[in-house]
Design an enzyme around this catalytic site. Structure first.
Site, PDB file in Angstrom:
ATOM      1  N   PRO A 163       0.820  -1.213   0.000  1.00 13.95           N
ATOM      2  CG  PRO A 163       0.096  -0.919   2.206  1.00 13.95           C
ATOM      3  CD  PRO A 163       0.836  -1.887   1.314  1.00 13.95           C
TER       4      PRO A 163
ATOM      5  NE  ARG B 265      -4.642   6.614  -3.939  1.00 13.85           N
ATOM      6  CZ  ARG B 265      -4.190   7.635  -4.649  1.00 13.85           C
ATOM      7  NH1 ARG B 265      -4.345   8.844  -4.201  1.00 13.85           N
ATOM      8  NH2 ARG B 265      -3.626   7.433  -5.819  1.00 13.85           N
TER       9      ARG B 265
ATOM     10  CE1 TYR C 273      -2.305  10.270 -12.280  1.00 12.99           C
ATOM     11  CE2 TYR C 273      -2.049  11.228 -10.095  1.00 12.99           C
ATOM     12  CZ  TYR C 273      -1.532  10.514 -11.156  1.00 12.99           C
ATOM     13  OH  TYR C 273      -0.248  10.046 -11.082  1.00 12.99           O
TER      14      TYR C 273
ATOM     15  CB  CYS D   4       2.125  31.629 -15.762  1.00 11.49           C
ATOM     16  SG  CYS D   4       2.436  33.102 -14.787  1.00 11.49           S
TER      17      CYS D   4
HETATM   18  C1  LIG Z   1       4.032  -1.681  -7.973  1.00 11.65           C
HETATM   19  C2  LIG Z   1       3.274  -0.744  -7.111  1.00 11.65           C
HETATM   20  N1  LIG Z   1       2.928  -1.145  -5.875  1.00 11.65           N
HETATM   21  C3  LIG Z   1       2.232  -0.338  -5.045  1.00 11.65           C
HETATM   22  C4  LIG Z   1       1.833   0.924  -5.450  1.00 11.65           C
HETATM   23  C5  LIG Z   1       1.051   1.770  -4.493  1.00 11.65           C
HETATM   24  O1  LIG Z   1      -0.189   2.142  -4.986  1.00 11.65           O
HETATM   25  P1  LIG Z   1      -1.196   2.929  -4.025  1.00 11.65           P
HETATM   26  O2  LIG Z   1      -0.494   4.138  -3.554  1.00 11.65           O
HETATM   27  O3  LIG Z   1      -2.349   3.241  -4.887  1.00 11.65           O
HETATM   28  O4  LIG Z   1      -1.532   1.994  -2.904  1.00 11.65           O
HETATM   29  C6  LIG Z   1       2.159   1.372  -6.722  1.00 11.65           C
HETATM   30  C7  LIG Z   1       1.700   2.697  -7.179  1.00 11.65           C
HETATM   31  O5  LIG Z   1       1.727   3.102  -8.275  1.00 11.65           O
HETATM   32  C8  LIG Z   1       2.898   0.516  -7.582  1.00 11.65           C
HETATM   33  O6  LIG Z   1       3.244   0.907  -8.807  1.00 11.65           O
END
Ligand SMILES: Cc1ncc(COP(=O)(O)O)c(C=O)c1O
Length: 380
Positions: free
Chosen positions: A242, A244, A283, A310
């Site tokens: 994880p 985010r 996004y 700008c």
């Molecule tokens: C291989 C991999 N693992 C984990 C993540 C983490 O994703 P998130 O921040 O959506 O949990 C990413 C994000 O791009 C990723 O590329």
């Protein structure tokens, strides 16, 4: 979000724009992950926020790191992570990344068959599989779709595992990460089901890495159940990555009103924009905007919160019901702990913002604001 008085104090002390983090929120998110995923190994995808203080905090709690560049591997090493606490992802790794990974004993996530020949001798590796699904997120955030550059196909996966073994590497198992900011648990269920179907072709595996990608409102226990089921099919240990989910809620971007402008639309001009938080522009992300002042609102009046760059696209949020914003007022942009500071840029020779952490007792400056001299130092 922390109380307005605390946020005001941080802005007064450190200036704005300012990223603030609440350590209790970070711990709460980690607690929810551990409650849902049990003994799964957690590798924090530090691309979401690589601040050293946050990394040290997570490292001390037994969390490993998912790294996607030499810089990120260096950060992991710098905070003391080694060996089984580092995985290295990426579709096109550099020689320096292989070298650093070998030196630290990291696990490599193999993204294409040709990579087998590039791995350091005896490397521990997982094979990233692209389940080729329609993922319910922004196109730029989907990594498990056919249009995405990531991973090998379901058909190629068993062959790449075998190629790893033939080359004398340690083929730990499979990896899947279908994208980011995904709220629909069905997407994960579908991805894991496609992986499970590989079982007759792969035999038992030591590890299944189920990636990250969980949106903030996602049903974590539901996703965890499905991931565990998939791991069990292979008799594998479960790993997750994880980003985010761990840090987003802990972070708030503080920005001050510079002025207002009425031109048919109402613009509330603030001192943070695309260079501090690019997610709305990149996004179409919607971050909650809170006015930290108390004033009667104009009837039905709404404001577009616009940054100072700008660039026409430099809008943090549209149609916000702000109450008569005035120069110097403070606005809090929430859910900004992930892909906020880490994606901030020195475009326009704007200094990246300071970052401050509330540890429950006091504010701590965990990244000073850059100076213009910092930005041109490498050019002198
Ligand atoms: C291989 C991999 N693992 C984990 C993540 C983490 O994703 P998130 O921040 O959506 O949990 C990413 C994000 O791009 C990723 O590329």
């Amino acid at each position: 979000m922390l109380p307005a008085s605390l946020l005001q104090a941080a802005a007064d002390t450190y200036g704005t724009p300012l990223y603030t983090y609440d350590l209790a929120e970070l711990d709460a998110a980690l607690g929810r992950v551990r409650a849902a995923f049990g003994d799964a190994r957690v590798y924090y995808a530090m691309k979401a926020n690589p601040n050293l203080t946050l990394l040290r905090h997570l490292h001390a709690r037994g969390v490993g790191f998912d790294c996607v560049s030499l810089g990120e591997v260096s950060r992991a090493e710098h905070v003391g992570a080694r060996g089984e606490h580092i995985v290295i992802n990426g579709p096109a790794k550099s020689a320096g990344e292989y070298e650093a990974g070998a030196r630290l004993g990291a696990t490599f996530i193999v993204d294409r068959e040709e990579e087998v020949a590039l791995l350091p001798a005896g490397a521990r590796a997982l094979v990233r599989v692209n389940p080729a699904l329609d993922i319910s997120t922004h196109d730029h955030l989907a990594t498990g779709s056919t249009a995405s550059k990531f991973g090998v196909t379901l058909e190629q996966a068993p062959r790449v595992l075998q190629a790893l073994r033939d080359a004398g590497h340690v083929a730990l198992g499979l990896h899947v990460h279908i994208g980011s900011a995904i709220r629909d648990a069905q997407d994960f269920t579908a991805a894991y089901a496609r992986l499970e179907a590989l079982r007759p072709h792969t035999g038992p595996l030591a590890v299944l890495d189920a990636g990250g990608g969980w949106g903030l409102g996602a049903d974590l226990p539901g996703i965890a159940r499905e991931a565990r089921k998939a791991a069990d099919v292979f008799g594998a240990e479960l790993w997750v990555e994880p980003g985010r989910y761990l840090v987003a809620l802990s972070g708030t971007l503080l920005t001050r009103v510079i002025g207002t402008k009425r031109t048919g639309r109402n613009f509330c001009l603030v001192d943070a924009g695309m260079t501090e938080l690019i997610r709305p522009m990149m996004y179409g992300a919607e971050h909650p905007v809170t006015a930290l002042w108390d004033r009667p609102a104009g009837e039905g009046e709404t404001w577009d919160v616009a940054g100072p760059a700008c660039e026409s696209g430099d809008i943090l949020a549209r149609n916000q019901p702000l109450a008569d914003p005035q120069r110097g007022d403070l606005i809090a942009v929430g859910e900004a702990g992930a892909y906020g500071a880490s994606m901030s840029s020195p475009y326009l020779t704007r200094s990246r913002p300071a970052e401050a952490l509330w540890d429950g007792q006091a504010w701590q400056l965990i990244r000073r604001r850059e100076t213009p001299q910092d930005l041109w130092a490498a050019e002198e």
